[in-house]
Motif scaffolding. Structure first.
Motif, PDB file in Angstrom:
ATOM      1  N   ARG A  23       1.651  -4.585   7.833  1.00 55.94           N
ATOM      2  CA  ARG A  23       2.809  -4.392   6.938  1.00 55.94           C
ATOM      3  C   ARG A  23       2.356  -4.200   5.497  1.00 55.94           C
ATOM      4  O   ARG A  23       2.876  -3.340   4.772  1.00 55.94           O
ATOM      5  CB  ARG A  23       3.755  -5.591   7.059  1.00 55.94           C
ATOM      6  CG  ARG A  23       4.522  -5.639   8.378  1.00 55.94           C
ATOM      7  CD  ARG A  23       5.307  -6.918   8.499  1.00 55.94           C
ATOM      8  NE  ARG A  23       6.141  -6.930   9.685  1.00 55.94           N
ATOM      9  CZ  ARG A  23       6.716  -8.015  10.184  1.00 55.94           C
ATOM     10  NH1 ARG A  23       6.555  -9.190   9.583  1.00 55.94           N
ATOM     11  NH2 ARG A  23       7.467  -7.944  11.270  1.00 55.94           N
ATOM     12  N   LYS A  24       1.389  -5.016   5.060  1.00 56.50           N
ATOM     13  CA  LYS A  24       0.860  -4.874   3.691  1.00 56.50           C
ATOM     14  C   LYS A  24       0.208  -3.500   3.515  1.00 56.50           C
ATOM     15  O   LYS A  24       0.346  -2.852   2.463  1.00 56.50           O
ATOM     16  CB  LYS A  24      -0.167  -5.969   3.397  1.00 56.50           C
ATOM     17  CG  LYS A  24       0.403  -7.352   3.227  1.00 56.50           C
ATOM     18  CD  LYS A  24      -0.618  -8.319   2.639  1.00 56.50           C
ATOM     19  CE  LYS A  24      -1.790  -8.557   3.563  1.00 56.50           C
ATOM     20  NZ  LYS A  24      -2.721  -9.590   3.040  1.00 56.50           N
ATOM     21  N   PHE A  25      -0.500  -3.074   4.539  1.00 56.45           N
ATOM     22  CA  PHE A  25      -1.206  -1.789   4.525  1.00 56.45           C
ATOM     23  C   PHE A  25      -0.205  -0.643   4.350  1.00 56.45           C
ATOM     24  O   PHE A  25      -0.380   0.244   3.510  1.00 56.45           O
ATOM     25  CB  PHE A  25      -1.955  -1.643   5.854  1.00 56.45           C
ATOM     26  CG  PHE A  25      -3.215  -0.823   5.795  1.00 56.45           C
ATOM     27  CD1 PHE A  25      -3.546  -0.036   4.697  1.00 56.45           C
ATOM     28  CD2 PHE A  25      -4.095  -0.833   6.876  1.00 56.45           C
ATOM     29  CE1 PHE A  25      -4.713   0.717   4.671  1.00 56.45           C
ATOM     30  CE2 PHE A  25      -5.265  -0.085   6.872  1.00 56.45           C
ATOM     31  CZ  PHE A  25      -5.571   0.691   5.766  1.00 56.45           C
TER      32      PHE A  25
ATOM     33  N   LYS B 180       1.487  -0.643   0.775  1.00 55.91           N
ATOM     34  CA  LYS B 180       0.610  -0.186  -0.298  1.00 55.91           C
ATOM     35  C   LYS B 180       0.319   1.308  -0.171  1.00 55.91           C
ATOM     36  O   LYS B 180       0.304   2.043  -1.173  1.00 55.91           O
ATOM     37  CB  LYS B 180      -0.696  -0.982  -0.267  1.00 55.91           C
ATOM     38  CG  LYS B 180      -1.637  -0.687  -1.427  1.00 55.91           C
ATOM     39  CD  LYS B 180      -1.027  -1.131  -2.753  1.00 55.91           C
ATOM     40  CE  LYS B 180      -2.030  -0.979  -3.885  1.00 55.91           C
ATOM     41  NZ  LYS B 180      -1.463  -1.396  -5.191  1.00 55.91           N
ATOM     42  N   ALA B 181       0.092   1.775   1.055  1.00 63.22           N
ATOM     43  CA  ALA B 181      -0.200   3.197   1.257  1.00 63.22           C
ATOM     44  C   ALA B 181       0.987   4.063   0.846  1.00 63.22           C
ATOM     45  O   ALA B 181       0.813   5.127   0.225  1.00 63.22           O
ATOM     46  CB  ALA B 181      -0.559   3.458   2.718  1.00 63.22           C
ATOM     47  N   PHE B 182       2.197   3.620   1.193  1.00 60.81           N
ATOM     48  CA  PHE B 182       3.394   4.364   0.775  1.00 60.81           C
ATOM     49  C   PHE B 182       3.507   4.376  -0.737  1.00 60.81           C
ATOM     50  O   PHE B 182       3.819   5.417  -1.348  1.00 60.81           O
ATOM     51  CB  PHE B 182       4.641   3.724   1.394  1.00 60.81           C
ATOM     52  CG  PHE B 182       5.075   4.365   2.676  1.00 60.81           C
ATOM     53  CD1 PHE B 182       6.216   5.144   2.735  1.00 60.81           C
ATOM     54  CD2 PHE B 182       4.338   4.200   3.833  1.00 60.81           C
ATOM     55  CE1 PHE B 182       6.616   5.744   3.921  1.00 60.81           C
ATOM     56  CE2 PHE B 182       4.716   4.786   5.031  1.00 60.81           C
ATOM     57  CZ  PHE B 182       5.860   5.565   5.073  1.00 60.81           C
ATOM     58  N   SER B 183       3.259   3.241  -1.369  1.00 62.83           N
ATOM     59  CA  SER B 183       3.412   3.126  -2.820  1.00 62.83           C
ATOM     60  C   SER B 183       2.476   4.069  -3.571  1.00 62.83           C
ATOM     61  O   SER B 183       2.915   4.808  -4.471  1.00 62.83           O
ATOM     62  CB  SER B 183       3.144   1.678  -3.239  1.00 62.83           C
ATOM     63  OG  SER B 183       3.082   1.554  -4.636  1.00 62.83           O
ATOM     64  N   ILE B 184       1.209   4.080  -3.209  1.00 64.34           N
ATOM     65  CA  ILE B 184       0.269   4.914  -3.967  1.00 64.34           C
ATOM     66  C   ILE B 184       0.419   6.392  -3.607  1.00 64.34           C
ATOM     67  O   ILE B 184       0.169   7.267  -4.446  1.00 64.34           O
ATOM     68  CB  ILE B 184      -1.188   4.437  -3.805  1.00 64.34           C
ATOM     69  CG1 ILE B 184      -1.647   4.465  -2.352  1.00 64.34           C
ATOM     70  CG2 ILE B 184      -1.373   3.056  -4.409  1.00 64.34           C
ATOM     71  CD1 ILE B 184      -3.092   4.035  -2.161  1.00 64.34           C
ATOM     72  N   THR B 185       0.858   6.701  -2.382  1.00 62.50           N
ATOM     73  CA  THR B 185       1.072   8.110  -2.020  1.00 62.50           C
ATOM     74  C   THR B 185       2.291   8.658  -2.736  1.00 62.50           C
ATOM     75  O   THR B 185       2.306   9.815  -3.182  1.00 62.50           O
ATOM     76  CB  THR B 185       1.242   8.261  -0.496  1.00 62.50           C
ATOM     77  OG1 THR B 185       0.101   7.710   0.154  1.00 62.50           O
ATOM     78  CG2 THR B 185       1.372   9.731  -0.104  1.00 62.50           C
ATOM     79  N   ARG B 186       3.314   7.846  -2.882  1.00 59.69           N
ATOM     80  CA  ARG B 186       4.512   8.267  -3.623  1.00 59.69           C
ATOM     81  C   ARG B 186       4.138   8.602  -5.068  1.00 59.69           C
ATOM     82  O   ARG B 186       4.671   9.534  -5.673  1.00 59.69           O
ATOM     83  CB  ARG B 186       5.562   7.158  -3.581  1.00 59.69           C
ATOM     84  CG  ARG B 186       6.909   7.555  -4.169  1.00 59.69           C
ATOM     85  CD  ARG B 186       7.930   6.439  -4.021  1.00 59.69           C
ATOM     86  NE  ARG B 186       8.294   6.242  -2.615  1.00 59.69           N
ATOM     87  CZ  ARG B 186       7.976   5.171  -1.897  1.00 59.69           C
ATOM     88  NH1 ARG B 186       7.268   4.187  -2.458  1.00 59.69           N
ATOM     89  NH2 ARG B 186       8.354   5.070  -0.650  1.00 59.69           N
ATOM     90  N   ARG B 187       3.184   7.836  -5.613  1.00 60.00           N
ATOM     91  CA  ARG B 187       2.788   8.023  -7.011  1.00 60.00           C
ATOM     92  C   ARG B 187       1.859   9.224  -7.182  1.00 60.00           C
ATOM     93  O   ARG B 187       1.965   9.967  -8.153  1.00 60.00           O
ATOM     94  CB  ARG B 187       2.100   6.749  -7.511  1.00 60.00           C
ATOM     95  CG  ARG B 187       1.873   6.703  -9.019  1.00 60.00           C
ATOM     96  CD  ARG B 187       1.238   5.379  -9.453  1.00 60.00           C
ATOM     97  NE  ARG B 187       1.760   4.258  -8.685  1.00 60.00           N
ATOM     98  CZ  ARG B 187       1.011   3.350  -8.069  1.00 60.00           C
ATOM     99  NH1 ARG B 187      -0.309   3.428  -8.132  1.00 60.00           N
ATOM    100  NH2 ARG B 187       1.557   2.368  -7.405  1.00 60.00           N
ATOM    101  N   HIS B 188       0.943   9.451  -6.221  1.00 54.78           N
ATOM    102  CA  HIS B 188      -0.108  10.451  -6.425  1.00 54.78           C
ATOM    103  C   HIS B 188       0.042  11.704  -5.568  1.00 54.78           C
ATOM    104  O   HIS B 188      -0.596  12.711  -5.846  1.00 54.78           O
ATOM    105  CB  HIS B 188      -1.483   9.823  -6.166  1.00 54.78           C
ATOM    106  CG  HIS B 188      -1.806   8.703  -7.102  1.00 54.78           C
ATOM    107  ND1 HIS B 188      -2.216   8.905  -8.401  1.00 54.78           N
ATOM    108  CD2 HIS B 188      -1.763   7.351  -6.926  1.00 54.78           C
ATOM    109  CE1 HIS B 188      -2.428   7.733  -8.983  1.00 54.78           C
ATOM    110  NE2 HIS B 188      -2.162   6.775  -8.110  1.00 54.78           N
TER     111      HIS B 188
END
Length: 406
Positions: free
Chosen positions: A85-87, A90-98
């Motif tokens: 779940r943490k993975f 975090k992956a969604f968060s940084i992909t949304r940003r970059h």
């Protein structure tokens, strides 16, 4: 729109783990030096905190952005779900940003996360599958196929696996045999969709010419191996490794090679290893147990005359590429191991690098012992150009270039 210059690399294994040091960092750094831009998202163990700063400095020098999560220790499936779940978050968060152009997911857990992110943001995914991981954890009893909570997890993983093989932009396989298995099961995939990159060896680190003979002899003396023919096992002792079979084979060898000693280079408890050997009928005086850091491994391997290891030849192990195998070959050692694992038959056929047992039983141990007794231990040189870090890095770079240019 995706940024066509950035790859997101996902790994549940940490960069501070041995596998991260040998099989992730060198490739990432090499490709970064050739212009590929990376963000890394990995799980790091609290026990490895001391290594973090040095790794961070290396990544900073190459413009690589590192996102870290803390690995939850414990074998319970509940902890793995928690980390998953943490993975994902975090992956969604940084992909949304970059808005990365490519997601490179190493092994199954990371690939399940990568699949969710790639479908949501329409990003190309590299499924770097390593072994047939689901089959491996079932074979070793770590995951059951039914019951709670295992059943739903197993079915969910199989759903992910099917979609990963069918929909990933590219697949990385450790072995040619595993590539054949995938193409048989998913006939719509083309051979060009799968690149074989074995676990490669750093030939600049594992270089026998860099080890002075007096240092080797000094270490042999320190370990109590002087004057012995040394058979060595490298790596952790786990459920996939056939320790009882290894000991039975060594016992047969000892009967034919009286000065033989068995050296274990492992992180397991020394006393436990000695007790296991003793219960197999091997005196403690014939067994040495030690451990070594990665930087110390070349010197320690230099003390060997033969590498000796067995791996359970299951379905999952068709996809296995043992790093220890190439490290010992790089150091010029002759190997004794079993067939049916990864590309073992292909490698032994190409390199003529030792004795490959077709099965693990008393009759075959006797044949291996007779073979060993007829040998004159001597350093050998093998052409490992297709198993070197340079080979691996070049092939990863080609995959990145292909996907980033499409």
């Amino acid at each position: 729109m995706p940024n066509n210059k950035i790859v997101l690399y996902l790994s549940y294994d940490g960069l501070s783990d041995h596998i991260g040091q040998s099989q992730v960092l060198p490739y990432i750094v090499s490709c970064a030096e050739r212009g590929i831009k990376f963000h890394l998202l990995t799980f790091e163990k609290a026990a490895n905190t001391a290594k973090i700063q040095k790794i961070q400095e290396l990544l900073d020098r190459h413009g690589i952005v590192w996102h870290r999560l803390e690995f939850t220790t414990g074998r319970s499936i509940r902890y793995k779900v928690q980390d998953f779940r943490k993975f994902v978050a975090k992956a969604f968060s940084i992909t949304r940003r970059h808005r990365f152009a490519v997601i490179h997911s190493r092994s199954y857990i990371a690939s399940c996360v990568g699949y969710l992110v790639s479908r949501r943001f329409k990003v190309k995914q590299i499924f770097d599958k390593r072994d047939f991981w689901i089959d491996a954890v079932v074979e070793t009893g770590r995951l059951k196929t039914s019951g709670l909570p295992h059943g739903p997890v197993y079915r969910g993983l199989r759903w992910f696996e099917r979609n990963l093989f069918e929909k990933s932009a590219h697949i990385i396989s450790l072995t040619h045999r595993a590539k054949e298995v995938v193409l048989e099961k998913y006939p719509h995939r083309k051979a060009g969709d799968i690149t074989v990159i074995p676990c490669c060896v750093d030939l600049s680190l594992f270089d026998p010419k860099a080890i002075p003979a007096p240092e080797t002899e000094a270490l042999r003396e320190k370990l109590g191996l002087q004057g012995s023919t040394v058979f060595g096992y490298v790596g952790s002792i786990g459920v996939a490794y056939m320790v009882n079979e290894l000991l039975a084979c060594f016992k047969a060898i000892k009967a034919k090679v009286p000065d033989a000693k068995l050296l274990f280079m492992v992180n397991n408890d020394r006393e436990e290893v000695l007790r296991t050997a003793e219960s197999a009928g091997i005196p403690r005086t014939d067994v040495v147990v030690t451990s070594a850091t990665r930087a110390e491994m070349p010197l320690h391997i230099s003390t060997l005359h033969y590498g000796l290891f067995f791996i359970t030849p299951t379905f999952a192990k068709q996809a296995t590429s043992p790093t220890k195998q190439y490290e010992m070959l790089a150091m010029g050692k002759t190997l004794i191991t079993n067939a049916g694992v990864g590309d073992a038959e292909k490698i032994f056929g190409e390199l003529n690098c030792g004795y490959l047992l077709p099965a693990t039983n008393a009759a075959e141990y006797e044949k291996a012992a007779e073979w060993a007794a007829a040998q004159t231990p001597a350093p050998r040189t093998y052409d490992l150009s297709n198993y070197s870090l340079r080979f691996g890095a070049e092939h990863y770079f080609q995959v990145y270039q292909k996907l980033l240019s499409e």
